[in-house]
Scaffold this active site. Sequence first.
Site, PDB file in Angstrom:
ATOM      1  N   VAL A  19      22.775  33.509   0.385  1.00 20.62           N
ATOM      2  CA  VAL A  19      23.400  32.246  -0.010  1.00 20.62           C
ATOM      3  C   VAL A  19      22.573  31.059   0.485  1.00 20.62           C
ATOM      4  O   VAL A  19      22.252  30.138  -0.274  1.00 20.62           O
ATOM      5  CB  VAL A  19      24.844  32.145   0.504  1.00 20.62           C
ATOM      6  CG1 VAL A  19      25.437  30.767   0.172  1.00 20.62           C
ATOM      7  CG2 VAL A  19      25.709  33.229  -0.099  1.00 20.62           C
ATOM      8  N   HIS A  54      40.601  29.100  -1.148  1.00 23.22           N
ATOM      9  CA  HIS A  54      39.508  29.942  -1.656  1.00 23.22           C
ATOM     10  C   HIS A  54      39.831  31.378  -1.272  1.00 23.22           C
ATOM     11  O   HIS A  54      39.225  31.968  -0.378  1.00 23.22           O
ATOM     12  CB  HIS A  54      38.189  29.483  -1.046  1.00 23.22           C
ATOM     13  CG  HIS A  54      36.991  30.237  -1.535  1.00 23.22           C
ATOM     14  ND1 HIS A  54      36.697  30.403  -2.868  1.00 23.22           N
ATOM     15  CD2 HIS A  54      35.995  30.871  -0.854  1.00 23.22           C
ATOM     16  CE1 HIS A  54      35.585  31.093  -2.994  1.00 23.22           C
ATOM     17  NE2 HIS A  54      35.139  31.402  -1.789  1.00 23.22           N
TER      18      HIS A  54
END
Length: 322
Positions: A11, A186
């Site tokens: 990421v 989330h």
Amino acid sequence: MKVTVVGAGNVGATVANVLAVKNFCSEVMLVDIKKGFSEGKAMDIMQTAHMLNFDTRVIGVTAEIGDENGYAPTAGSDVVVITSGMPRKPGMTREELIGVNAKIVKSVVDQALKYSPDAIFIIISNPMDAMTFLTLKDSKLPRNRVIGQGGMLDSSRFRYFLSKALQEAGYPATPTDIDGTVIGGHSDKTMVPLTSLATYRGIPVTQLLSKEQLDEAVAQTKVGGATLTGLLGTSAWYAPGAAAAAMVEAIALDSKKLMPCCVYLDGEYGEKDLCIGVPVLLGKNGMEKIVEYKLEGDEKAKFDESVAAARNTNAKLGDALK
């Protein structure tokens, strides 16, 4: 604009790469605890500069555990993106990472703040809503400078699955044709894709898709991360990295773009003292304004459930908040 990205894994390296290619930063510092890892990733990215025509300098930095000066090269960063922590493995929920990642995120924020006291922080580490809340409380920064990246990613996935549903219904849609927003936590169970506001080239998708088709797109969105984890054996990285880079760009260019992000609520949406995903305007000061959608019916009920789940996860932070 100087940006620090902490964590040179999939990421973090993607964030650094996208920022470099977008070419609005002067420097991107890529930090990792593993010696030579961030330096190698940075070198690899920089060797694409001529081919991709960018001038951003990507610099790798090793900051080993216990090295008090490891973050010195990051001094004066305008934005710090935190990707550090254990990624999800197949079958894991984001919430299961709270114990390990809370300690990592606290340590990283403290070190980054030492050298960049005016930075805006973007949190990616999971469970993201809780890590954003932890960062805000532990650092005592003003709420506009601590922003979690969840809604941008989830909304992008929502647009993808809506475009697939529309294609199956006979409309030549791509994700760029879709406006769609996801708010709330989330989390696979509690994120809230807002079908009532989603459009295809200005046409409400509720006019083009059946309830069953919309429900399927929502269900696929909610498990979008878990689906990819099952396929890849680890968390996704291209879309999360691009989502974070888009947030950095809005801040760097002071674009005041409306983006769904995880921020601290202080009365907005009737809630206080938690971080959760809502639409915000992002600019040079970070979170510059929270936009309140008028939620009704099932979407309001689901948002309330998401708030309750976020509070429950925050309660598990325990000693990390002391």
